[in-house]
Design a protein around this motif. Structure first.
Motif, PDB file in Angstrom:
ATOM      1  N   ARG B 229       0.834  -1.197   0.000  1.00  0.00           N
ATOM      2  CA  ARG B 229       0.000   0.000   0.000  1.00  0.00           C
ATOM      3  C   ARG B 229       0.877   1.258   0.000  1.00  0.00           C
ATOM      4  N   THR B 230       1.947   1.210   0.782  1.00  0.00           N
ATOM      5  CA  THR B 230       2.811   2.384   0.858  1.00  0.00           C
ATOM      6  C   THR B 230       3.486   2.628  -0.488  1.00  0.00           C
ATOM      7  N   GLN B 231       3.917   1.555  -1.120  1.00  0.00           N
ATOM      8  CA  GLN B 231       4.533   1.725  -2.437  1.00  0.00           C
ATOM      9  C   GLN B 231       3.529   2.347  -3.419  1.00  0.00           C
ATOM     10  N   ALA B 232       2.299   1.891  -3.324  1.00  0.00           N
ATOM     11  CA  ALA B 232       1.282   2.454  -4.206  1.00  0.00           C
ATOM     12  C   ALA B 232       1.060   3.942  -3.930  1.00  0.00           C
ATOM     13  N   LEU B 233       1.053   4.292  -2.674  1.00  0.00           N
ATOM     14  CA  LEU B 233       0.847   5.702  -2.331  1.00  0.00           C
ATOM     15  C   LEU B 233       2.027   6.562  -2.792  1.00  0.00           C
ATOM     16  N   VAL B 234       3.211   6.044  -2.667  1.00  0.00           N
ATOM     17  CA  VAL B 234       4.378   6.785  -3.146  1.00  0.00           C
ATOM     18  C   VAL B 234       4.271   7.003  -4.656  1.00  0.00           C
ATOM     19  N   GLU B 235       3.900   5.940  -5.357  1.00  0.00           N
ATOM     20  CA  GLU B 235       3.687   6.059  -6.806  1.00  0.00           C
ATOM     21  C   GLU B 235       2.661   7.147  -7.107  1.00  0.00           C
ATOM     22  N   LYS B 236       1.591   7.092  -6.371  1.00  0.00           N
ATOM     23  CA  LYS B 236       0.504   8.033  -6.621  1.00  0.00           C
ATOM     24  C   LYS B 236       0.962   9.480  -6.469  1.00  0.00           C
ATOM     25  N   TRP B 237       1.663   9.770  -5.400  1.00  0.00           N
ATOM     26  CA  TRP B 237       1.944  11.170  -5.091  1.00  0.00           C
ATOM     27  C   TRP B 237       3.244  11.689  -5.688  1.00  0.00           C
ATOM     28  N   PHE B 238       4.187  10.826  -6.002  1.00  0.00           N
ATOM     29  CA  PHE B 238       5.500  11.316  -6.440  1.00  0.00           C
ATOM     30  C   PHE B 238       5.793  11.108  -7.919  1.00  0.00           C
ATOM     31  N   SER B 239       5.020  10.233  -8.568  1.00  0.00           N
ATOM     32  CA  SER B 239       5.388   9.880  -9.939  1.00  0.00           C
ATOM     33  C   SER B 239       5.285  11.051 -10.914  1.00  0.00           C
ATOM     34  N   GLU B 240       4.364  11.949 -10.647  1.00  0.00           N
ATOM     35  CA  GLU B 240       4.148  13.031 -11.604  1.00  0.00           C
ATOM     36  C   GLU B 240       5.215  14.119 -11.545  1.00  0.00           C
ATOM     37  N   ILE B 241       6.069  14.076 -10.544  1.00  0.00           N
ATOM     38  CA  ILE B 241       7.069  15.142 -10.406  1.00  0.00           C
ATOM     39  C   ILE B 241       8.177  14.928 -11.433  1.00  0.00           C
ATOM     40  N   PRO B 242       8.456  15.917 -12.258  1.00  0.00           N
ATOM     41  CA  PRO B 242       9.441  15.699 -13.315  1.00  0.00           C
ATOM     42  C   PRO B 242      10.863  15.618 -12.773  1.00  0.00           C
ATOM     43  N   SER B 243      11.682  14.894 -13.496  1.00  0.00           N
ATOM     44  CA  SER B 243      13.110  14.840 -13.174  1.00  0.00           C
ATOM     45  C   SER B 243      13.735  16.211 -13.348  1.00  0.00           C
ATOM     46  N   GLY B 244      14.812  16.408 -12.648  1.00  0.00           N
ATOM     47  CA  GLY B 244      15.581  17.630 -12.850  1.00  0.00           C
ATOM     48  C   GLY B 244      16.847  17.323 -13.623  1.00  0.00           C
ATOM     49  N   PRO B 245      17.623  18.365 -13.894  1.00  0.00           N
ATOM     50  CA  PRO B 245      18.897  18.161 -14.586  1.00  0.00           C
ATOM     51  C   PRO B 245      19.869  17.411 -13.690  1.00  0.00           C
ATOM     52  N   ARG B 246      20.905  16.926 -14.304  1.00  0.00           N
ATOM     53  CA  ARG B 246      21.953  16.287 -13.542  1.00  0.00           C
ATOM     54  C   ARG B 246      22.575  17.317 -12.603  1.00  0.00           C
ATOM     55  N   VAL B 247      22.789  16.907 -11.367  1.00  0.00           N
ATOM     56  CA  VAL B 247      23.313  17.852 -10.383  1.00  0.00           C
ATOM     57  C   VAL B 247      24.807  18.090 -10.611  1.00  0.00           C
ATOM     58  N   PRO B 248      25.209  19.341 -10.680  1.00  0.00           N
ATOM     59  CA  PRO B 248      26.629  19.614 -10.915  1.00  0.00           C
ATOM     60  C   PRO B 248      27.509  19.053  -9.804  1.00  0.00           C
ATOM     61  N   ALA B 249      28.635  18.498 -10.203  1.00  0.00           N
ATOM     62  CA  ALA B 249      29.543  17.911  -9.223  1.00  0.00           C
ATOM     63  C   ALA B 249      30.313  19.016  -8.494  1.00  0.00           C
ATOM     64  N   ILE B 250      30.712  18.689  -7.284  1.00  0.00           N
ATOM     65  CA  ILE B 250      31.546  19.622  -6.521  1.00  0.00           C
ATOM     66  C   ILE B 250      33.000  19.312  -6.832  1.00  0.00           C
TER      67      ILE B 250
END
Lengths: 498, 449
Positions: B229-250
């Motif tokens: 159930r928790t996995q399903a809820l995570v899918e539900k609420w987080f899947s629509e958030i788009p990826s961001g660019p690759r994070v610049p290295a330090i």
């Protein structure tokens, strides 16, 4: 390390005490006497295919059932009560001997004896020296601490259950057969005297001590910190500690509490062996802390320390004893007023105005009436504004009963005029050049674990509520500044932040 | 929309719980791990001891990712994460959670920013809604006024924790001495006051777009949860958030001390304090655990070498502590001691150097090392006692995952300590605590005017 002082006879002199070397801190103490009230299964495919509806927050389901393990109440052959709670998730056992003897039992003139007695328990006991006790306890991966508050004292053992049988006899020695060696008393005395001195560097410590003194006075026990004063500390003898211990540390005045990965059947024989022979010697007579007189007028004390970046504000009066019939209403009241992040004081001082990193309030309920105090550190140039908001909230909660309050108004929106209208009482500034007694504790840096140390680089969104110690959360007592951790109670790798 | 789940990486084998506790139970934290299509790594752990759960998010960004002139931005940003997002009004994050009986906090250090919500299990979906909304929609309602509001709060945090605290400025100074100019550990996570003043709404927007994306975050949910159930809820609420660019290295400049750097500060304190500092191996690198144990040999308990000599026997010091302050880019080892009235930092320094020299010549006793390791081992069990908060199981799963060892690295981490010999501790002293390459900072009481 708990230490502080007393020395002055009158609130006025007390103020002077805090003023003398003013530099860094600009202190304000407020005492207001009469405010009147204080009063699933495979649903995820389906869910994942549709965008969630964010227009309204998900409903809470029904509150979960909390099934607590039972408290098994037993007793040893000498009558010592034993309360056992089994929790088998982690192979540790916590055993606490609570003794109904605390700073509230300090006879007049010997303020601090209860605290020092508890602190000295593990400085030599049974056949072991202070160093030997520390070595064996640490080698077992255990922690053994001795603590005291105004109401009670305790010896606490936390140990991997596989090592319990080796650690328990040491705990029993410490609780029942302390040696109170002279050399260790002299050492702890110097440590506490130095801590008193250092407390004067720390604005929050000074504020806490001064507040207690002004609210309770110098003769009431709650007006002086748990560890007593420089004068009493200098005078204590090992005989004083022995007398306190033998009068109050008795099986008829104590309870053993066990929680952890054990069973009553497994632990009781061991406890019987270590504590069953503890005999009462005389009837226990506890000192009764009289109810303190309530303040009769508002008064303000300022300690001026030019160049301070913040003012430490403490506002309060005599609160209630723990036995108050209003206990539950007051807990709810204080949660709303200053006991949570969304409380009125924090929302106002921090979120609406940005004067402070956090504002709070608390009832310190003890056997007798402890203080109520509202507190914050605020930026110096907003001290007067911050006081106005404190009083808006303290008056407001008395006036509005529990009427729901609209969400915080931000500087980004307009504030209603009424919330800014009341004026603080006039401020009298008191100055002094004299130096006298010291007060209050600050944790020695060595009391912090490596993990806590690491976290020095860590900044949290809100002030941590608890001190970082292996015993987990220990709350800071505003009025006494009392923390029961001691230099020797260091531990490794306590998780406080990662 | 993501349907492609990475299969469970962790086997949900039940713990072989030792029947009696004579044999220590395995420090095992069974978990399920998967990654959403947008790059969000999710780790679930079930612990039904009490009906609470912990939602713990790490963003892999800290003050080390800041640039000079904008120090403190990562932490200021952390504050802004609680101030509302597109579907959560200002203040609603806290009122909804506290009304539900949950509590929450966040913290920032050099290397990461973490957030937790500890909640009664019936508030799980509410928490995921709130957590996902600020991950996906924070900027929709961000404004210069919001930035200003938390800027004031953070400045007061700095005043309270540094300027107005005895010896408070020393830690800022010592990092500046230890790390070369331009190294991100040379500035404080809280930030310089002038940089806090300079931080703008635009900086906040750019920071979010660079670092606050699901592919730079890890979500751990631990406690009284149903895994499916928790996995399903995570899918539900987080899947629509788009990826961001690759994070610049330090790319920090090399950090090395080549001589002794000395400095004296004054503060409104009554007693002098000495700080000695060295640069040491980064967290989890060889030497890191030995230095933790060394710290315990030096200042853990009454019998530790520095405590016993400075505080217990001679009583020249009020306190002494030694600790390895571990970081992803490097660590520092510090010894801090406060002189009793009538004693000096010189006396303390002589005694400290003699004790270090003794360990350089001869390894500690086996019992000293075993005593320290036994305490470490017990502390690992104590950490297992709660799922939430800073340092609870959820936070630790995230820490281990972030360090690259896999979330359930508890037993391996402990083995770093249990495998140490006295010779390893001695070797760490020889290698990492040279007397001629270190920093020496002294804080003296201001002379009374």
């Amino acid at each position: 390390m708990t230490v502080e002082s007393t020395k002055t006879d009158q609130p006025q002199r007390t103020r002077r005490t805090f003023l003398h070397e003013g530099r860094k801190v600009f202190f304000v103490f407020f005492l207001m006497a009469s405010f009147g009230v204080l009063c699933g299964e495979n649903v995820f495919v389906l869910l994942a295919q549709q965008r969630p509806d964010r227009t309204k927050a998900p409903e809470l389901g029904p509150a979960p059932q909390l099934t607590l393990p039972p408290i098994q109440k037993r007793a040893l052959s000498n009558g010592l009560p034993v309360w056992i709670v089994e929790t088998h998730e982690v192979p540790l056992v916590q055993i606490t001997l609570v003794v109904l003897a605390g700073s509230g039992d300090d006879p007049a003139g010997t303020f601090g004896v209860g605290s020092l007695t508890a602190a000295m328990l593990d400085e030599g006991a049974g056949s072991r020296s202070a160093l030997e006790i520390a070595d064996v306890v640490e080698f077992l991966g255990a922690t053994l601490t001795t603590t005291s508050s105004f109401d009670s004292s305790a010896v606490r053992l936390n140990v991997p259950v596989a090592r319990l049988s080796e650690a328990l006899p040491v705990m029993a020695d410490v609780a029942l057969r302390p040696a109170f060696p002279q050399a260790e008393l002299d050492r702890l005395r110097q440590e506490r005297l130095t801590a008193l001195l250092q407390a004067r560097d720390d604005p929050a410590s000074i504020a806490a001590m001064a507040f207690a003194r002004i609210v309770f006075g110098n003769t009431h026990r709650y007006g002086t910190g748990a560890a007593g004063t420089a004068a009493t500390l200098k005078a204590f003898t090992t005989a004083d500690l022995r007398a306190f211990h033998s009068a109050l540390y008795q099986p008829t005045n104590a309870t053993l509490v066990v929680a952890g990965d054990t069973t009553a059947a497994a632990i009781l024989p061991q406890l019987e062996q270590q504590f069953g022979g503890w005999k009462a010697t005389a009837p226990v007579k506890r000192a009764e802390v009289p109810a303190a007189a309530q303040l009769t007028r508002g008064q303000i004390t300022i300690v001026d320390k030019p160049d301070a970046e913040q003012s430490q504000i403490r506002i309060g009066w005599v609160g209630v004893p723990r036995a108050t019939p209003d206990y539950f209403p007051l807990v709810v009241l204080n949660t709303t007023l200053g006991g949570s992040f969304t409380s009125r004081l924090n929302q106002n001082l921090r979120e609406t105005h940005g004067y402070s990193y956090g504002a709070s309030s608390a009832f310190d309920m003890r056997l007798s009436s402890g203080p109520f105090v509202a507190a914050a550190g605020v930026q110096t140039d907003k001290t007067a504004d911050a006081l106005r908001e404190f009083f808006n909230e303290l008056n407001g909660i008395a006036a509005s009963r529990s009427a729901p309050r609209s969400w915080r108004s931000r500087r980004t929106t307009s504030r209603s005029a009424s919330r800014r209208s009341s004026r603080p009482p006039p401020i009298c500034r008191v100055r002094s050049r004299s130096s006298s007694s010291t007060r209050c504790p600050r944790p020695t840096s060595s009391a912090m674990s490596p993990a806590c140390r690491r976290s020095r680089r860590t900044r949290c969104r809100r002030p941590p509520r608890a001190t970082c110690s292996r015993r987990g959360s220990r709350s800071w007592s505003w009025a006494t500044g009392a923390r029961s951790s001691r230099a020797s109670a260091r531990s490794a790798w306590a998780p406080c932040a990662s | 929309m993501n349907l492609r789940l990475v299969p469970l990486l962790a086997v949900l084998a039940s713990l072989p719980l030792a029947a009696q506790s004579q044999a220590p139970r395995a420090l095992e934290v069974p978990h399920r791990q998967f990654t959403l299509a947008n790059g969000l790594t999710v780790i679930l752990h079930q612990d039904g001891s009490v009906p609470i759960a912990a939602v713990n998010v790490w963003y892999h960004v800290g003050s080390a990712n800041e640039r000079q002139g904008r120090t403190g931005l990562a932490h200021l940003f952390e504050h802004l994460m609680f101030e509302g997002s597109k579907h959560v009004m200002e203040g609603e994050f806290d009122t909804r959670l506290e009304s539900a009986g949950a509590n929450n906090n966040g913290s920032t250090n050099n290397d990461r920013t973490n957030y937790y919500i500890d909640l009664p299990s019936n508030a799980l979906e509410l928490s995921l809604f709130l957590e996902s909304d600020r991950m996906g929609y924070l900027l929709d309602t961000m404004s210069p006024e919001r930035v200003n509001g938390q800027r004031d709060v953070v400045k007061n945090e700095r005043r309270q924790s540094y300027e107005n605290r005895p010896y408070g400025m020393a830690s800022i100074e010592i990092d500046k001495m230890l790390w070369p100019a331009g190294h991100p550990y040379s500035w404080p996570t809280i930030g310089y006051m002038e940089d806090l003043t300079a931080a703008s709404h635009e900086d906040v927007v750019a920071f979010f777009k660079t670092y606050y994306a699901p592919n730079n975050a890890t979500l751990v949910i631990a406690g009284d949860i149903d895994l499916d159930r928790t996995q399903a809820l995570v899918e539900k609420w987080f899947s629509e958030i788009p990826s961001g660019p690759r994070v610049p290295a330090i790319s920090p400049p090399p950090a090395q001390l080549t001589d002794v750097k000395r400095q004296t500060l004054t503060d409104q304190v009554r007693l002098p304090r000495l700080y000695l500092g060295w640069l040491t191996p980064r967290t989890y690198a060889p030497g890191d655990a030995a230095l933790d144990v060394l710290a315990s040999v030096l200042s853990g308990g009454k019998n530790s070498r520095l405590y016993k000599r400075l505080v217990y026997d001679t009583q020249m010091a009020q306190d002494v502590s030694a600790f390895q302050q571990s970081g992803a880019l490097g660590s520092s080892f510090l010894i801090v001691a406060t002189a009793r009235p009538g004693h000096t930092v010189e006396e303390m320094q002589t005694a400290i150097d003699e004790e270090i020299e003794r360990l350089r010549r001869q390894p500690p006793d086996a019992r000293e090392v075993q005593r320290a390791v036994n305490q470490v081992e017990a502390s690992f069990y104590r950490r297992m006692e709660r799922v939430g908060g800073f340092g609870g199981k959820a936070d630790q799963l995230n820490a281990y995952h972030g360090a690259g060892g896999g979330p359930d690295y508890f037993a391996e981490d402990l083995a770093r300590y249990t495998s140490l010999s006295p010779a390893d501790v001695q070797a760490a002293v020889v290698r990492w605590l040279p007397r001629d390459r270190r920093v020496e900072l002294v804080v003296l009481p201001e002379v009374k005017r």
